[in-house]
Design a protein around this motif. Structure first.
Motif, mmCIF file in Angstrom:
data_model
loop_
_atom_site.group_PDB
_atom_site.id
_atom_site.type_symbol
_atom_site.label_atom_id
_atom_site.label_comp_id
_atom_site.label_asym_id
_atom_site.label_seq_id
_atom_site.Cartn_x
_atom_site.Cartn_y
_atom_site.Cartn_z
ATOM 1 N N GLU A 128 0.839 -1.207 0.000
ATOM 2 C CA GLU A 128 0.000 0.000 0.000
ATOM 3 C C GLU A 128 0.870 1.251 0.000
ATOM 4 O OE1 GLU A 128 -2.938 2.636 -0.124
ATOM 5 O OE2 GLU A 128 -3.199 0.481 -0.406
ATOM 6 N N ASP A 136 -5.258 2.968 -9.019
ATOM 7 C CA ASP A 136 -6.552 2.292 -8.946
ATOM 8 C C ASP A 136 -6.371 0.982 -8.200
ATOM 9 O OD1 ASP A 136 -9.026 1.201 -9.254
ATOM 10 O OD2 ASP A 136 -9.029 1.201 -11.451
ATOM 11 N N ARG A 137 -6.756 0.964 -6.920
ATOM 12 C CA ARG A 137 -6.560 -0.227 -6.091
ATOM 13 C C ARG A 137 -7.426 -1.404 -6.537
ATOM 14 N NH1 ARG A 137 -3.397 4.041 -4.500
ATOM 15 N NH2 ARG A 137 -2.302 3.594 -2.536
ATOM 16 N N THR A 138 -8.472 -1.154 -7.293
ATOM 17 C CA THR A 138 -9.290 -2.268 -7.778
ATOM 18 C C THR A 138 -8.564 -3.063 -8.858
ATOM 19 O OG1 THR A 138 -10.375 -0.929 -9.489
ATOM 20 C CG2 THR A 138 -11.398 -0.965 -7.310
ATOM 21 N N ARG A 139 -7.528 -2.461 -9.481
ATOM 22 C CA ARG A 139 -6.745 -3.147 -10.502
ATOM 23 C C ARG A 139 -5.436 -3.704 -9.951
ATOM 24 N NH1 ARG A 139 -9.933 -4.198 -14.547
ATOM 25 N NH2 ARG A 139 -8.159 -4.342 -15.983
ATOM 26 N N ARG A 235 -8.166 -8.468 -4.629
ATOM 27 C CA ARG A 235 -8.001 -7.053 -5.002
ATOM 28 C C ARG A 235 -7.545 -6.255 -3.775
ATOM 29 N NH1 ARG A 235 -10.536 -6.091 -10.070
ATOM 30 N NH2 ARG A 235 -12.120 -7.671 -10.586
ATOM 31 N N SER A 237 -8.073 -3.191 -3.163
ATOM 32 C CA SER A 237 -9.161 -2.333 -2.683
ATOM 33 C C SER A 237 -10.001 -3.053 -1.643
ATOM 34 C CB SER A 237 -10.041 -1.896 -3.857
ATOM 35 O OG SER A 237 -10.560 -3.022 -4.549
ATOM 36 N N ASN A 240 -8.055 -3.343 1.625
ATOM 37 C CA ASN A 240 -8.103 -2.056 2.324
ATOM 38 C C ASN A 240 -9.448 -1.839 2.999
ATOM 39 O OD1 ASN A 240 -5.522 -1.581 1.418
ATOM 40 N ND2 ASN A 240 -6.123 -0.170 -0.209
ATOM 41 N N GLU A 241 -10.514 -2.269 2.345
ATOM 42 C CA GLU A 241 -11.848 -2.109 2.940
ATOM 43 C C GLU A 241 -11.986 -2.934 4.211
ATOM 44 O OE1 GLU A 241 -16.559 -2.912 1.771
ATOM 45 O OE2 GLU A 241 -15.024 -2.834 0.194
ATOM 46 N N ASP A 244 -10.009 -1.192 6.907
ATOM 47 C CA ASP A 244 -10.694 -0.023 7.439
ATOM 48 C C ASP A 244 -11.688 -0.404 8.531
ATOM 49 O OD1 ASP A 244 -9.317 1.651 5.762
ATOM 50 O OD2 ASP A 244 -10.889 1.720 4.225
#
Length: 517
Positions: A128, A136-139, A235, A237, A240-241, A244
């Motif tokens: 990170e 783009d964290r989804t990629r 992914r 993203s 990270n979710e 969080d």
């Protein structure tokens, strides 16, 4: 009706229900597995690939693994997490100092050796930090491989297909797991193994590629595909979710891979299983380390039972997935229940044989002849059929008699899991949560720490191996199954353990400075 008759009726009913439910489950996963279709791949160039390789005393294998990843997976950045190794792992990684695609995250005691999840979290933080803020964290796809793994060179192409990361709805993918010793010669070096060891290797390969793959085929239909400890891709993203909400992506369960999969589903992500690609790992060749490994897995499954309430209440997990997850979480407890029931059935049968006029012959002629067919259909059959499935789907060169014999051996092999479940239960009762690395035959004996230069820790976002290479020395071979000793698992106390590694070769002792947030 006497109390004795009622007790026998209850015992027979319980045993019958357990057998029927098990056979029904085997039949259901078999049907979905045989009907599963293959999908086409896609282009991996549209993704940013990062591979995490946790390393704890992996000097015997890590060099070859990294070299193969660099050659077979040119799109990927490799992150090796040295978890306070004392066998020369760090010196092996120093050979990749000039490789910009190889980074080393070095962890030191007392923060190190807290389990695989903690090591993965350390690498996740570094990944990170290495990315620009507008990436783009989804990629960005984060994979996890064991240090003894061989990843299918076509894996990125398969994972990029529309059924997997080519679909925006898919958050994580697990590839098929194979045993390295059963892989083609170009992926595995032949080794001297006993006949018993070769049988164990084949049984583990069949276990992962037949019943476990079939379970994943069912989970694709229910929407509850589980992540494995080797060959999982997620992914960034989504990681990270989860972080969080819970502080870190991976948590304290000994089955951290399945736990991550639950968090992905609870976060609304979709998990998938990719049988078009595979990762090969080293199989165990002795029963003792196998039982130790399965004990850790069983205890981890028991620990994940705390998520059942959240799964049942979650509006993001559909009913079919909830039922499948509940079945998986209940499995070790069902095995605990089944053991005394089946033992009681054997005791009762022995009692009747002993007290029937004519002994065994009289019992057989008075109806006992019906027991062996029941054992064959409900006991051996559900395990033995996987030998044929394994031959059809994976190893067509096996003859039918050998496949059937392998299936019968799988029935006997399953008792190792029963032993492991009881050991896991004993550890739960005594509140033992230490994590023990499964030793392999090729592991060297741990050597005293040697000077490798001065290692300092700073705040730079991106780092790579920067430890001076040392001459290799021949070391004695360690026996497979050696106990490395218990290591306490504790929740991560900080958001960052280590940052960028740099070298200042001005001292003959490594100096480690920790930066904590």
């Amino acid at each position: 009706m006497s109390t004795e008759t009622q007790s026998l009726a209850l015992l027979n009913t319980a045993a019958f229900l357990l057998c029927v439910s098990f056979c029904a489950y085997v039949l259901s996963i078999l049907v979905f597995h045989l009907k599963s279709a293959r999908s086409r791949g896609g282009s991996p160039d549209g993704f940013d690939w990062h591979i995490i390789v946790p390393c704890r005393n992996e000097a015997s294998v890590i060099g070859d693994t990294v070299r193969r990843l660099l050659g077979d997976f040119p799109q990927a950045t490799v992150w090796c997490v040295d978890d306070a190794s004392d066998d020369g792992t760090l010196a092996e990684l120093a050979a990749f100092t000039d490789q910009p695609r190889v980074h080393v995250v070095q962890r030191q005691l007392p923060d190190a050796r807290q389990g695989k999840g903690a090591a993965l979290n350390a690498a996740w933080r570094r990944i990170e930090q290495s990315l620009p803020a507008n990436a783009d964290r989804t990629r960005v796809i984060v994979g996890v491989l064991d240090a003894d793994s061989r990843l299918d060179p076509q894996g990125p192409v398969a994972l990029s297909g529309r059924q997997y990361f080519g679909s925006a709805q898919v958050g994580a993918v697990q590839v098929e797991v194979r045993m390295l010793q059963c892989a083609p010669r170009r992926y595995a070096e032949p080794a001297e193994v006993s006949r018993w060891g070769r049988l164990l290797i084949r049984l583990q390969d069949m276990e992962f590629r037949a019943p476990i793959a079939a379970m994943q085929s069912l989970r694709r239909r229910t929407g509850s595909v589980a992540m494995g400890g080797n060959g999982q891709f997620t992914r960034l993203s989504l990681l990270n979710e989860i972080a969080d909400q819970h502080g870190t992506p991976w948590h304290g369960a000994l089955l951290e891979d399945f736990e991550l999969g639950l968090h992905i589903l609870l976060a609304g992500g979709r998990t998938e299983y990719c049988p078009e690609s595979w990762v090969a790992q080293e199989a165990l060749t002795r029963i003792r380390p196998l039982v130790r490994q399965r004990t850790r897995w069983a205890q981890g499954s028991m620990q994940c039972g705390r998520y059942l309430g959240r799964v049942l209440r979650s509006p993001r997990i559909r009913n079919s997935a909830t039922l499948e997850i509940a079945h998986f979480l209940a499995a070790p407890w069902t095995q605990l229940l089944g053991t005394p029931i089946y033992i009681a059935c054997l005791v009762v049968m022995s009692y009747y044989i002993d007290n029937t006029m004519g002994g065994l012959r009289g019992w057989w002629s008075s109806g006992g002849w019906g027991v062996p067919p029941l054992v064959l259909v409900f006991g051996i059959g559900p395990f033995a059929l996987w030998g044929i499935v394994y031959r059809i789907r994976c190893e067509p060169q096996l003859s039918i008699p050998k496949a059937l014999l392998l299936g019968v051996c799988h029935w006997l092999y399953s008792y190792a899991q029963s032993v492991a479940v009881w050991l896991a239960f004993a550890r739960m009762v005594t509140a033992r949560t230490d994590w023990q690395k499964t030793a392999r035959a090729s592991d060297p004996q741990p050597a005293p720490a040697r000077a490798v230069g001065r290692v300092a820790v700073g705040q730079t976002a991106v780092g790579r191996a920067a430890v001076p290479a040392q001459p290799r020395r021949a070391q004695p071979t360690r026996r497979s199954g050696r106990n490395d000793g218990p290591r306490s698992i504790r929740p991560p106390r900080h958001l960052s353990h280590l940052a960028h590694l740099t070298t200042t070769p001005t001292t003959d002792r490594p100096a480690i400075a920790h930066t904590r947030k």
